[in-house]
Motif scaffolding. Structure first.
Motif, PDB file in Angstrom:
ATOM      1  N   ILE A   1       3.780 -13.461   6.855  1.00  0.00           N
ATOM      2  CA  ILE A   1       4.762 -13.284   5.781  1.00  0.00           C
ATOM      3  C   ILE A   1       5.522 -11.976   5.954  1.00  0.00           C
ATOM      4  CG2 ILE A   1       5.010 -12.851   3.294  1.00  0.00           C
ATOM      5  CD1 ILE A   1       2.767 -14.918   2.880  1.00  0.00           C
ATOM      6  N   ASN A   2       4.815 -10.897   6.289  1.00  0.00           N
ATOM      7  CA  ASN A   2       5.476  -9.602   6.503  1.00  0.00           C
ATOM      8  C   ASN A   2       6.435  -9.657   7.684  1.00  0.00           C
ATOM      9  OD1 ASN A   2       4.159  -8.434   4.358  1.00  0.00           O
ATOM     10  ND2 ASN A   2       2.582  -7.490   5.598  1.00  0.00           N
ATOM     11  N   ALA A   3       6.058 -10.372   8.750  1.00  0.00           N
ATOM     12  CA  ALA A   3       6.926 -10.476   9.922  1.00  0.00           C
ATOM     13  C   ALA A   3       8.191 -11.267   9.577  1.00  0.00           C
ATOM     14  CB  ALA A   3       6.178 -11.149  11.075  1.00  0.00           C
ATOM     15  N   VAL A   4       8.053 -12.321   8.799  1.00  0.00           N
ATOM     16  CA  VAL A   4       9.212 -13.123   8.408  1.00  0.00           C
ATOM     17  C   VAL A   4      10.126 -12.325   7.491  1.00  0.00           C
ATOM     18  CG1 VAL A   4       9.923 -15.155   7.083  1.00  0.00           C
ATOM     19  CG2 VAL A   4       8.070 -15.338   8.742  1.00  0.00           C
ATOM     20  N   LYS A   5       9.546 -11.580   6.570  1.00  0.00           N
ATOM     21  CA  LYS A   5      10.347 -10.756   5.647  1.00  0.00           C
ATOM     22  C   LYS A   5      10.914  -9.510   6.332  1.00  0.00           C
ATOM     23  CE  LYS A   5       8.440 -11.601   1.089  1.00  0.00           C
ATOM     24  NZ  LYS A   5       7.723 -10.957  -0.007  1.00  0.00           N
TER      25      LYS A   5
ATOM     26  N   GLY B   1      -7.835 -12.664  -1.212  1.00  0.00           N
ATOM     27  CA  GLY B   1      -6.428 -12.258  -1.187  1.00  0.00           C
ATOM     28  C   GLY B   1      -6.243 -10.788  -1.497  1.00  0.00           C
ATOM     29  N   TRP B   2      -7.040 -10.287  -2.438  1.00  0.00           N
ATOM     30  CA  TRP B   2      -6.953  -8.872  -2.799  1.00  0.00           C
ATOM     31  C   TRP B   2      -7.357  -7.979  -1.623  1.00  0.00           C
ATOM     32  CZ3 TRP B   2     -11.292  -5.563  -4.289  1.00  0.00           C
ATOM     33  CH2 TRP B   2     -10.892  -4.305  -4.714  1.00  0.00           C
ATOM     34  N   LEU B   3      -8.475  -8.296  -0.971  1.00  0.00           N
ATOM     35  CA  LEU B   3      -8.890  -7.500   0.190  1.00  0.00           C
ATOM     36  C   LEU B   3      -7.870  -7.591   1.322  1.00  0.00           C
ATOM     37  CD1 LEU B   3     -12.747  -7.964   0.507  1.00  0.00           C
ATOM     38  CD2 LEU B   3     -11.481  -5.882   0.018  1.00  0.00           C
ATOM     39  N   ALA B   4      -7.333  -8.775   1.556  1.00  0.00           N
ATOM     40  CA  ALA B   4      -6.322  -8.936   2.603  1.00  0.00           C
ATOM     41  C   ALA B   4      -5.070  -8.134   2.281  1.00  0.00           C
ATOM     42  CB  ALA B   4      -5.982 -10.415   2.772  1.00  0.00           C
ATOM     43  N   SER B   5      -4.687  -8.101   1.012  1.00  0.00           N
ATOM     44  CA  SER B   5      -3.492  -7.329   0.635  1.00  0.00           C
ATOM     45  C   SER B   5      -3.728  -5.832   0.801  1.00  0.00           C
ATOM     46  CB  SER B   5      -3.062  -7.660  -0.791  1.00  0.00           C
ATOM     47  OG  SER B   5      -3.985  -7.175  -1.746  1.00  0.00           O
ATOM     48  N   ILE B   6      -4.950  -5.373   0.610  1.00  0.00           N
ATOM     49  CA  ILE B   6      -5.275  -3.964   0.855  1.00  0.00           C
ATOM     50  C   ILE B   6      -5.179  -3.661   2.345  1.00  0.00           C
ATOM     51  CG2 ILE B   6      -7.152  -2.266   0.823  1.00  0.00           C
ATOM     52  CD1 ILE B   6      -8.025  -3.477  -1.861  1.00  0.00           C
ATOM     53  N   PHE B   7      -5.746  -4.545   3.168  1.00  0.00           N
ATOM     54  CA  PHE B   7      -5.722  -4.337   4.624  1.00  0.00           C
ATOM     55  C   PHE B   7      -4.311  -4.335   5.191  1.00  0.00           C
ATOM     56  CE2 PHE B   7     -10.157  -6.392   4.859  1.00  0.00           C
ATOM     57  CZ  PHE B   7     -10.771  -5.156   4.740  1.00  0.00           C
ATOM     58  N   THR B   8      -3.416  -5.145   4.624  1.00  0.00           N
ATOM     59  CA  THR B   8      -2.064  -5.252   5.162  1.00  0.00           C
ATOM     60  C   THR B   8      -1.050  -4.357   4.455  1.00  0.00           C
ATOM     61  OG1 THR B   8      -1.572  -7.145   3.726  1.00  0.00           O
ATOM     62  CG2 THR B   8      -2.404  -7.624   5.949  1.00  0.00           C
ATOM     63  N   GLY B   9      -1.477  -3.629   3.431  1.00  0.00           N
ATOM     64  CA  GLY B   9      -0.578  -2.725   2.728  1.00  0.00           C
ATOM     65  C   GLY B   9       0.318  -3.408   1.707  1.00  0.00           C
ATOM     66  N   ASN B  10      -0.019  -4.598   1.281  1.00  0.00           N
ATOM     67  CA  ASN B  10       0.785  -5.332   0.308  1.00  0.00           C
ATOM     68  C   ASN B  10       0.231  -5.226  -1.102  1.00  0.00           C
ATOM     69  OD1 ASN B  10       1.928  -6.220   2.664  1.00  0.00           O
ATOM     70  ND2 ASN B  10       1.865  -8.364   2.141  1.00  0.00           N
ATOM     71  N   ASN B  11      -0.809  -4.473  -1.320  1.00  0.00           N
ATOM     72  CA  ASN B  11      -1.518  -4.484  -2.594  1.00  0.00           C
ATOM     73  C   ASN B  11      -0.623  -4.117  -3.773  1.00  0.00           C
ATOM     74  OD1 ASN B  11      -3.798  -4.846  -4.213  1.00  0.00           O
ATOM     75  ND2 ASN B  11      -4.301  -2.682  -4.119  1.00  0.00           N
ATOM     76  N   LYS B  12       0.275  -3.160  -3.606  1.00  0.00           N
ATOM     77  CA  LYS B  12       1.109  -2.717  -4.727  1.00  0.00           C
ATOM     78  C   LYS B  12       2.160  -3.745  -5.113  1.00  0.00           C
ATOM     79  CE  LYS B  12       0.338   2.085  -3.947  1.00  0.00           C
ATOM     80  NZ  LYS B  12       0.777   3.421  -4.051  1.00  0.00           N
ATOM     81  N   SER B  13       2.550  -4.601  -4.172  1.00  0.00           N
ATOM     82  CA  SER B  13       3.597  -5.573  -4.463  1.00  0.00           C
ATOM     83  C   SER B  13       3.059  -6.936  -4.872  1.00  0.00           C
ATOM     84  CB  SER B  13       4.511  -5.740  -3.248  1.00  0.00           C
ATOM     85  OG  SER B  13       3.793  -6.292  -2.166  1.00  0.00           O
ATOM     86  N   MET B  14       1.741  -7.100  -4.884  1.00  0.00           N
ATOM     87  CA  MET B  14       1.143  -8.397  -5.214  1.00  0.00           C
ATOM     88  C   MET B  14       0.370  -8.315  -6.523  1.00  0.00           C
ATOM     89  SD  MET B  14      -0.169  -9.667  -1.489  1.00  0.00           S
ATOM     90  CE  MET B  14      -0.973 -11.102  -2.170  1.00  0.00           C
ATOM     91  N   GLY B  15       0.438  -9.356  -7.287  1.00  0.00           N
ATOM     92  CA  GLY B  15      -0.324  -9.447  -8.518  1.00  0.00           C
ATOM     93  C   GLY B  15      -1.509 -10.379  -8.357  1.00  0.00           C
ATOM     94  N   PHE B  16      -2.157 -10.653  -9.467  1.00  0.00           N
ATOM     95  CA  PHE B  16      -3.359 -11.493  -9.452  1.00  0.00           C
ATOM     96  C   PHE B  16      -3.069 -12.882  -8.903  1.00  0.00           C
ATOM     97  CE2 PHE B  16      -5.914 -14.695 -11.697  1.00  0.00           C
ATOM     98  CZ  PHE B  16      -7.164 -14.363 -11.210  1.00  0.00           C
ATOM     99  N   PHE B  17      -2.019 -13.524  -9.401  1.00  0.00           N
ATOM    100  CA  PHE B  17      -1.731 -14.894  -8.976  1.00  0.00           C
ATOM    101  C   PHE B  17      -1.349 -14.963  -7.504  1.00  0.00           C
ATOM    102  CE2 PHE B  17      -1.018 -15.116 -13.594  1.00  0.00           C
ATOM    103  CZ  PHE B  17      -1.982 -16.073 -13.886  1.00  0.00           C
ATOM    104  N   ALA B  18      -0.602 -13.987  -7.020  1.00  0.00           N
ATOM    105  CA  ALA B  18      -0.252 -13.959  -5.599  1.00  0.00           C
ATOM    106  C   ALA B  18      -1.505 -13.770  -4.746  1.00  0.00           C
ATOM    107  CB  ALA B  18       0.752 -12.841  -5.312  1.00  0.00           C
ATOM    108  N   ASN B  19      -2.420 -12.925  -5.199  1.00  0.00           N
ATOM    109  CA  ASN B  19      -3.675 -12.738  -4.470  1.00  0.00           C
ATOM    110  C   ASN B  19      -4.494 -14.024  -4.420  1.00  0.00           C
ATOM    111  OD1 ASN B  19      -3.395 -10.043  -3.714  1.00  0.00           O
ATOM    112  ND2 ASN B  19      -4.267  -9.301  -5.618  1.00  0.00           N
ATOM    113  N   VAL B  20      -4.540 -14.743  -5.530  1.00  0.00           N
ATOM    114  CA  VAL B  20      -5.297 -15.998  -5.568  1.00  0.00           C
ATOM    115  C   VAL B  20      -4.677 -17.013  -4.613  1.00  0.00           C
ATOM    116  CG1 VAL B  20      -5.929 -17.972  -7.015  1.00  0.00           C
ATOM    117  CG2 VAL B  20      -6.199 -15.651  -7.894  1.00  0.00           C
TER     118      VAL B  20
END
Length: 86
Positions: free
Chosen positions: A78-82, A14-33
């Motif tokens: 998720i980004n497309a829906v939001k 989840g952490w690597l995916a959030s980096i690739f999609t640019g969501n890393n700053k808005s996601m925490g540990f639990f969201a990444n898991v």
């Protein structure tokens, strides 16, 4: 894999995916898991049913790459829906 392995595996994917999609700053540990675990299921489903990769199991490089790919797909949806732009 045990529950602790799923948490670590999901967190990393989840952490690597959030980096690739640019969501890393808005996601925490639990969201990444959560994204990593759900992404693993999505990637495993796509890998086995669409591309016939065979059984995906365990903590290995191919399973990890499939989990990251599934997590990226989940975050793109998720980004497309939001309506979030990169």
């Amino acid at each position: 894999m045990g529950i602790l392995s799923w948490i670590i595996f999901g967190g990393l994917a989840g952490w690597l995916a959030s980096i690739f999609t640019g969501n890393n700053k808005s996601m925490g540990f639990f969201a990444n898991v959560i994204v990593g675990i759900v992404g693993s299921a999505i990637g495993g489903f796509i890998g086995t049913s669409v591309f016939h990769f065979g059984k995906v199991s365990g903590f290995n490089l191919s399973s990890f790459l499939i989990a990251v790919l599934g997590s990226v797909i989940l975050l793109i949806i998720i980004n497309a829906v939001k309506g979030k732009k990169k």
